[in-house]
Design an enzyme around this catalytic site. Structure first.
Site, short mmCIF file in Angstrom:
data_model
loop_
_atom_site.label_atom_id
_atom_site.label_comp_id
_atom_site.label_asym_id
_atom_site.label_seq_id
_atom_site.Cartn_x
_atom_site.Cartn_y
_atom_site.Cartn_z
N SER A 107 -6.11 0.40 10.96
CA SER A 107 -6.68 -0.86 10.48
C SER A 107 -8.00 -1.14 11.19
CB SER A 107 -5.70 -1.99 10.79
OG SER A 107 -6.35 -3.24 10.67
N TYR A 132 -1.72 -7.01 17.00
CA TYR A 132 -1.59 -6.04 15.91
C TYR A 132 -2.69 -4.98 16.05
CZ TYR A 132 -2.52 -4.51 11.04
OH TYR A 132 -2.79 -3.78 9.91
N ILE A 147 0.84 -1.21 0.00
CA ILE A 147 0.00 0.00 0.00
C ILE A 147 0.87 1.26 0.00
CG2 ILE A 147 -1.74 1.26 1.34
CD1 ILE A 147 -2.65 -1.58 2.40
N GLY A 148 2.03 1.19 0.67
CA GLY A 148 2.92 2.34 0.72
C GLY A 148 3.45 2.72 -0.64
N1 LIG Z 1 -2.86 -5.12 3.64
C1 LIG Z 1 -3.97 -4.97 4.35
O1 LIG Z 1 -4.97 -5.69 4.15
C2 LIG Z 1 -4.05 -3.93 5.43
C3 LIG Z 1 -5.27 -3.76 6.12
C4 LIG Z 1 -5.36 -2.78 7.10
C5 LIG Z 1 -4.26 -1.99 7.38
N2 LIG Z 1 -3.08 -2.18 6.72
C6 LIG Z 1 -1.95 -1.32 7.05
O2 LIG Z 1 -1.49 -0.69 5.86
C7 LIG Z 1 -0.07 -0.44 5.95
C8 LIG Z 1 0.65 -1.04 4.77
O3 LIG Z 1 0.38 -2.44 4.78
P1 LIG Z 1 0.83 -3.43 3.62
O4 LIG Z 1 -0.14 -4.54 3.65
O5 LIG Z 1 1.08 -2.68 2.38
O6 LIG Z 1 2.21 -3.97 4.24
P2 LIG Z 1 3.42 -4.72 3.53
O7 LIG Z 1 2.98 -5.36 2.27
O8 LIG Z 1 4.04 -5.61 4.53
O9 LIG Z 1 4.41 -3.51 3.22
C9 LIG Z 1 5.60 -3.73 2.57
C10 LIG Z 1 6.47 -2.51 2.76
O10 LIG Z 1 6.84 -2.36 4.14
C11 LIG Z 1 8.25 -2.21 4.24
N3 LIG Z 1 8.64 -2.62 5.57
C12 LIG Z 1 8.24 -3.72 6.25
N4 LIG Z 1 8.81 -3.76 7.46
C13 LIG Z 1 9.60 -2.65 7.57
C14 LIG Z 1 10.44 -2.14 8.58
N5 LIG Z 1 10.63 -2.80 9.73
N6 LIG Z 1 11.09 -0.99 8.35
C15 LIG Z 1 10.94 -0.32 7.19
N7 LIG Z 1 10.14 -0.76 6.19
C16 LIG Z 1 9.48 -1.92 6.37
C17 LIG Z 1 8.74 -3.07 3.08
O11 LIG Z 1 10.04 -2.76 2.68
P3 LIG Z 1 11.32 -3.69 3.02
O12 LIG Z 1 10.83 -5.10 3.10
O13 LIG Z 1 12.31 -3.44 1.96
O14 LIG Z 1 11.78 -3.16 4.33
C18 LIG Z 1 7.76 -2.62 2.00
O15 LIG Z 1 8.10 -1.32 1.54
C19 LIG Z 1 0.35 -1.03 7.31
O16 LIG Z 1 0.34 -0.01 8.29
C20 LIG Z 1 -0.74 -2.05 7.60
O17 LIG Z 1 -0.86 -2.29 8.99
C21 LIG Z 1 -2.95 -3.13 5.75
#
Ligand SMILES: NC(=O)c1ccc[n+]([C@@H]2O[C@H](COP(=O)([O-])OP(=O)(O)OC[C@H]3O[C@@H](n4cnc5c(N)ncnc54)[C@H](OP(=O)(O)O)[C@@H]3O)[C@@H](O)[C@H]2O)c1
Length: 301
Positions: free
Chosen positions: A132, A157, A9-10
């Site tokens: 979330s 979480y 998402i980022g």
């Molecule tokens: N996906 C969903 O269904 C969902 C639902 C509700 C809320 N959210 C929230 O939305 C946000 C994004 O979620 P996402 O699902 O896109 O997550 P994700 O797929 O795990 O995000 C991947 C990104 O996070 C970076 N990352 C992971 N751990 C890190 C760390 N310790 N330090 C720096 N960078 C880090 C990774 O880069 P590197 O691996 O290179 O470090 C990559 O850029 C989060 O806050 C999550 O809680 C997600």
């Protein structure tokens, strides 16, 4: 700036900002991935050069170093605290802090606090903290980092996200009138590394929900089936929607519109406990001490 902006998402949030003319810097742990992201952002950017900074946001030391680097670069117009993670098993960070709480709350808390001067200088500016729907299953007890009872990744979480949401809405009030607007954005759900890696085992939910695991898993699968580009819409709205100019303290829901704050996130006891715990675990004075130490070094003959 968008944390965890090299994937999921980022990355989609960063792309949307670059396309809207923001000079976006993304943060992630992997420099190779960072370089590839900068290329992707440059391909859609309409103004400004994208950048990448490496930091492991599970480490409070790395958060402090990142903040110092960013602060040296001048005023900041937008901080999207997008980093978040769910851990299938109980995990400790390098600081010895339970990882769900550290990554989902303490890290964005500390980064934001350390950049407040830069955000004031960049005003009118915005902070967007990604939350979330999992906060709905959170235990509201924040006297200590870890709640009593067993470890269930999904609930811990959600509890860390609730801490961050309570902090976010309180910060908005404290900064009212300062030129810094503060929003929370709930992406709903998307198929990303986080959801693909963690929502597969009944061990992440508490025993009563485990009994209903087939139902729970189906709900998870349905709610996280969409693309990250759709889940980035709430963050992009919170960051850029002109209708939010001059407003603050709002939760932007999965449909990218304002929704009421989740249960418990404005409870005064929760807010007070979260602030006390955050200040104890991630003291802001430590950063001032470190900066004084650096001054001493740079001024040495
Ligand atoms: N996906 C969903 O269904 C969902 C639902 C509700 C809320 N959210 C929230 O939305 C946000 C994004 O979620 P996402 O699902 O896109 O997550 P994700 O797929 O795990 O995000 C991947 C990104 O996070 C970076 N990352 C992971 N751990 C890190 C760390 N310790 N330090 C720096 N960078 C880090 C990774 O880069 P590197 O691996 O290179 O470090 C990559 O850029 C989060 O806050 C999550 O809680 C997600």
């Amino acid at each position: 700036m968008v944390t965890a902006g090299t994937g999921g998402i980022g990355l989609e949030t960063a792309k949307g900002l670059a396309a809207r003319g923001y000079a976006v810097t993304v943060v992630g742990r992997d420099p190779g991935r960072g370089a590839r992201t900068v290329e992707q952002l440059a391909a859609v950017a309409t103004a400004g050069r994208p950048g990448f900074l490496a930091a492991d946001l599970a480490s409070l030391g790395e958060v402090r170093a990142l903040a110092a680097r960013l602060a040296a670069e001048g005023p900041l117009a937008l901080l999207v605290n997008n980093v978040g993670a769910m851990f299938a098993r109980r995990t400790s960070t390098v600081d010895g802090i339970e990882a769900s709480f550290a990554v989902n709350h303490l890290s964005p808390y500390l980064l934001t606090e350390l950049l407040l001067d830069r955000l004031r200088a960049g005003g009118p500016s915005r902070v967007v903290n990604v939350t979330s729907g999992a906060v709905g299953l959170a235990r509201r007890t924040f006297r200590e980092v870890e709640p009593p009872g067993g470890y269930y990744g999904f609930h811990w979480y959600g509890r860390a996200k609730l801490a961050n949401l309570a902090y976010t809405l309180d910060l908005a009030e404290r900064l009212r009138g300062s030129g810094v607007s503060v929003f929370a954005a709930d992406p709903g759900g998307a198929a990303t590394e986080m959801t693909n890696g963690t929502l597969a085992s009944p061990a992440i939910v508490s025993p009563p929900l485990r009994l209903l695991w087939p139902l729970v898993r189906r709900k998870f699968e349905r709610s996280t089936a969409g693309p990250a580009s759709s889940a980035a819409r709430p963050s992009l709205a919170a960051a850029t929607d002109p209708a939010l100019d001059g407003r603050t303290g709002l939760l932007i829901g999965p449909q990218a519109g304002v929704v009421p704050p989740y249960r418990g996130s404005t409870d005064p006891q929760t807010v007070a406990d979260v602030l006390r715990l955050s200040r104890r675990l991630a003291p802001l004075e430590a950063a001032a001490e470190a900066a004084r130490g650096l001054d001493g070094i740079s001024n040495a003959p």
